[in-house]
Write a protein that holds these residues in place. Structure first.
Motif, PDB file in Angstrom:
ATOM      1  N   ASP A 291       0.881  -1.168   0.000  1.00 33.19           N
ATOM      2  CA  ASP A 291       0.000   0.000   0.000  1.00 33.19           C
ATOM      3  C   ASP A 291       0.918   1.218   0.000  1.00 33.19           C
ATOM      4  O   ASP A 291       1.321   1.733   1.043  1.00 33.19           O
ATOM      5  CB  ASP A 291      -0.899  -0.024   1.236  1.00 33.19           C
ATOM      6  CG  ASP A 291      -1.814   1.184   1.331  1.00 33.19           C
ATOM      7  OD1 ASP A 291      -1.706   2.089   0.487  1.00 33.19           O
ATOM      8  OD2 ASP A 291      -2.629   1.237   2.262  1.00 33.19           O
ATOM      9  N   LEU A 303      -2.081  -7.725  -1.575  1.00 31.74           N
ATOM     10  CA  LEU A 303      -3.472  -8.028  -1.884  1.00 31.74           C
ATOM     11  C   LEU A 303      -3.628  -9.524  -2.097  1.00 31.74           C
ATOM     12  O   LEU A 303      -2.773 -10.167  -2.721  1.00 31.74           O
ATOM     13  CB  LEU A 303      -3.911  -7.268  -3.142  1.00 31.74           C
ATOM     14  CG  LEU A 303      -4.106  -5.761  -2.984  1.00 31.74           C
ATOM     15  CD1 LEU A 303      -4.422  -5.129  -4.323  1.00 31.74           C
ATOM     16  CD2 LEU A 303      -5.210  -5.453  -1.984  1.00 31.74           C
ATOM     17  N   ARG A 386      -9.733  -2.345  -6.576  1.00 34.03           N
ATOM     18  CA  ARG A 386      -8.730  -2.102  -5.536  1.00 34.03           C
ATOM     19  C   ARG A 386      -7.328  -2.089  -6.119  1.00 34.03           C
ATOM     20  O   ARG A 386      -6.502  -1.256  -5.751  1.00 34.03           O
ATOM     21  CB  ARG A 386      -8.838  -3.162  -4.437  1.00 34.03           C
ATOM     22  CG  ARG A 386      -7.758  -3.110  -3.375  1.00 34.03           C
ATOM     23  CD  ARG A 386      -7.577  -1.715  -2.771  1.00 34.03           C
ATOM     24  NE  ARG A 386      -8.785  -1.224  -2.153  1.00 34.03           N
ATOM     25  CZ  ARG A 386      -9.078   0.061  -2.006  1.00 34.03           C
ATOM     26  NH1 ARG A 386      -8.247   0.991  -2.469  1.00 34.03           N
ATOM     27  NH2 ARG A 386     -10.189   0.431  -1.424  1.00 34.03           N
ATOM     28  N   ARG A 390      -4.700   1.081  -6.134  1.00 29.77           N
ATOM     29  CA  ARG A 390      -3.299   1.033  -5.696  1.00 29.77           C
ATOM     30  C   ARG A 390      -2.374   1.631  -6.742  1.00 29.77           C
ATOM     31  O   ARG A 390      -1.403   2.313  -6.406  1.00 29.77           O
ATOM     32  CB  ARG A 390      -2.901  -0.406  -5.387  1.00 29.77           C
ATOM     33  CG  ARG A 390      -3.412  -0.889  -4.041  1.00 29.77           C
ATOM     34  CD  ARG A 390      -2.473  -1.890  -3.447  1.00 29.77           C
ATOM     35  NE  ARG A 390      -2.829  -2.246  -2.080  1.00 29.77           N
ATOM     36  CZ  ARG A 390      -2.164  -3.145  -1.369  1.00 29.77           C
ATOM     37  NH1 ARG A 390      -1.122  -3.781  -1.914  1.00 29.77           N
ATOM     38  NH2 ARG A 390      -2.514  -3.409  -0.132  1.00 29.77           N
ATOM     39  N   ASP A 396      -5.574   1.978   0.932  1.00 28.38           N
ATOM     40  CA  ASP A 396      -6.595   0.933   0.944  1.00 28.38           C
ATOM     41  C   ASP A 396      -7.847   1.344   1.714  1.00 28.38           C
ATOM     42  O   ASP A 396      -8.933   0.810   1.466  1.00 28.38           O
ATOM     43  CB  ASP A 396      -6.024  -0.352   1.557  1.00 28.38           C
ATOM     44  CG  ASP A 396      -5.111  -1.095   0.590  1.00 28.38           C
ATOM     45  OD1 ASP A 396      -5.032  -0.692  -0.590  1.00 28.38           O
ATOM     46  OD2 ASP A 396      -4.466  -2.073   1.017  1.00 28.38           O
TER      47      ASP A 396
END
Length: 438
Positions: A291, A303, A386, A390, A396
Motif C-alpha cells: 500500500d 493483496l 482495488r 493502488r 486501501d
C-alpha cells in the motif's frame, strides 16, 4: 520513499476545485494543507468525498476550524462563490476537466463548453491564493492547442486582466502580451509560473501517466522560482528499475518462480545504463504487494490473489473491499495488457467507466511453457478496482462510491495521490522559505 509532512504548527490552507474522487485533494491534505472548500459536480464523486473526508458545507459561507471535515460544496463550479475566502488561502488546486484537450475527447479546445480554465481564473481573482496547482493532460501541448495553452499560461500570470465578454481569446492574448512586457502589474495580482511535463512513474507512482502540472506563485511573495524548479526534479527512473532487476535487488522484494525472473530479465536492454542516482520506478507488482500511499515499500500489505473460479462480479478476494474479479477480459489489437514488472499503463476513465484493454493484466500463471522458439503465454484478467486504486496510490482505506464503472471512472480521472503530495510538499516548502526571507 514517503515525503515528510509539514510541521503541524504551520496552518497552511487550501481550496480544491474539480475534486473528483479526491486524489489531488488528498495529496494536498497529506502535505499539510487544511481544506477550506472542496467543489465537485459529479454525484458519485461527491459521495466518495463524503464517505471519506468531507461533509456538506451548506449555505453558510464560513471558514472551518482546524480538525473539521472538508467542507464540500457540490454542484456546478460556475455557481460557487469564493469572495469569503479572499486572502485566506495558501494553495488553490484543481484539475479542470480535460476532455476538451485529451486525445480521447472531442478536441474542441477553448470552444468546448467543458473548458473550465475560466473558472480557475475567476477563483484566483476572488481568492488571491499564494499558490496554484493545476493538473491537466499533455494534449494541451499538441501543436493544434499550443497557442491556446500559451494563452492560458499568460492568463494565469495576469488573472486580474479579465477577458471581457464577447472578446476573442486571441484579442485578449494580445492585451496580456502587452501587459507582461511592462512592469506596471501589481505584484499581488501577478503570478510566476512553472510548467512541468511529468510522468507519474518518475515520482514514485507505479504507473506510466504523462501529464502537465502548472504551479504558480503570487509575485509579491518572493518565492525562489529556480530553487522550486530544482525541488520538483524527478526522483525515480526506468534505468534504475532495470538495474535493480538485473542486480537482484528488485527480486529481494518479490519472491517469484525462477522461470518468471528469467523471462523478465531477458526483456531488459542489453546495455547497462549509467547510475543516474535515482530510485527505481515502482511496478505493478510493487503496487499489488504494498500500500504505497500509506507505507511505501517499507511494509508489505499484499493483496490476496484473485481466484480464477471467482471472476463473478461479486466475491471480494480475501474479503478486501473493491477487490472483486471481473470476467471476460480480452487482449486485442491496440489494447495490450499490463505486465507485472513494469509500471502499469495509464489508468483511464474510459467510456462509461470501462477502460478497455488498459485494465487487463498478465498474471504469473503460465498457459504455455517457454521454449527456445516460442514466447510463453500467461493467463490474463481484468484488474480489480482495488488494484487500480493502488496503481493510483490511493490508500486501501479510501472508499469509492457507486457501481464498478463509476469507481473506475473516478480513478481514471484522478491525480495519483503520491504525485499530488510530492508537488504540494514542494509548494509548501517554497512558501515556508519565502516566509523566512520576508
Amino acid at each position: 520513499m514517503l515525503e515528510p509532512q509539514l510541521e503541524e504548527t504551520k496552518d497552511r490552507r487550501s481550496v480544491e476545485l474539480f475534486a473528483g474522487g479526491g486524489g489531488l485533494a488528498m495529496g494536498v491534505h497529506q502535505a499539510g494543507f487544511r481544506p477550506l472548500l472542496v467543489n465537485e459536480i459529479v454525484k458519485w464523486a461527491c459521495q466518495t468525498l463524503l464517505d471519506n473526508e468531507a461533509e456538506l458545507r451548506g449555505d453558510e459561507e464560513r471558514l472551518p476550524l482546524p480538525g473539521e471535515r472538508w467542507p464540500l460544496v457540490p454542484g456546478d463550479v460556475n455557481d460557487v462563490k469564493f469572495h469569503y475566502l479572499h486572502d485566506e488561502v495558501d494553495l488553490l488546486a484543481g484539475g479542470p476537466p480535460c476532455q476538451p484537450f485529451s486525445l480521447g475527447g472531442v478536441a474542441k479546445g477553448d470552444e468546448d463548453k467543458r473548458n473550465m480554465f475560466p473558472q480557475m481564473f475567476r477563483a484566483i481573482r476572488d481568492i488571491q491564493p499564494k499558490a496554484v496547482i493545476c493538473e491537466n493532460v499533455q494534449g494541451l501541448l499538441r501543436p493544434s492547442f499550443r497557442p491556446y495553452f500559451e494563452y492560458i499560461e499568460r492568463e494565469l500570470c495576469l488573472p486580474f486582466v479579465e477577458r471581457q465578454e464577447g472578446t476573442d481569446w486571441r484579442e485578449h492574448d494580445e492585451i496580456l502580451r502587452e501587459r507582461l512586457s511592462t512592469t506596471l502589474a501589481n505584484p499581488k495580482e501577478k503570478y510566476e509560473l512553472v510548467t512541468t511535463r511529468v510522468n507519474a512513474a518518475d515520482y514514485g507512482v507505479p504507473q506510466i501517466r504523462n501529464r502537465i502540472i502548472i504551479v504558480a506563485f503570487r509575485s509579491d511573495l518572493g518565492v525562489d522560482i529556480e530553487r522550486f524548479r530544482k525541488s520538483i526534479a524527478p526522483t525515480h527512473s526506468e534505468a534504475a528499475l532495470n538495474r535493480s532487476i538485473r542486480d537482484g535487488s528488485y527480486w529481494k522484494r518479490h519472491k517469484v518462480d525462477a522461470r518468471i525472473r528469467k523471462l523478465v530479465e531477458a526483456r531488459l536492454p542489453r546495455e547497462v545504463a549509467i547510475d543516474d542516482g535515482k530510485l527505481p520506478w515502482l511496478t505493478l507488482r510493487d503496487a499489488l504487494m504494498y500500500d504505497l500511499a500509506t507505507y511505501g515499500v517499507e511494509k508489505k500489505r499484499q493483496l490476496p490473489p484473485v481466484s480464477w473460479e471467482q471472476l463473478d462480479r461479486v466475491t471480494m478476494a480475501g474479503g478486501v473491499p473493491y477487490h472483486v474479479g471481473w470476467p471476460d477480459a480480452r487482449i486485442y489489437a491496440g489494447h495490450t495488457p499490463n505486465v507485472l514488472d513494469r509500471p502499469a499503463k495509464t489508468v483511464k476513465a474510459g467510456v462509461h467507466g470501462v477502460p478497455g484493454g488498459e485494465s487487463v493484466l498478465l498474471t504469473d500463471d503460465l498457459l504455455t511453457e517457454p521454449t527456445a522458439s516460442e514466447t510463453p503465454t500467461f493467463r490474463h484478467r481484468y484488474m480489480t478496482v482495488r488494484e487500480t486504486a493502488r496503481v493510483m496510490t490511493f490508500p486501501d482505506e479510501w472508499k469509492l462510491a457507486g457501481p464498478r464503472g463509476e469507481q473506475m471512472r473516478q480513478l481514471g480521472n484522478a491525480v495519483p495521490v503520491l504525485l499530488a503530495r510530492f508537488f504540494a510538499n514542494a509548494v509548501a516548502e517554497a512558501l515556508n522559505e519565502a516566509d523566512e526571507r520576508r
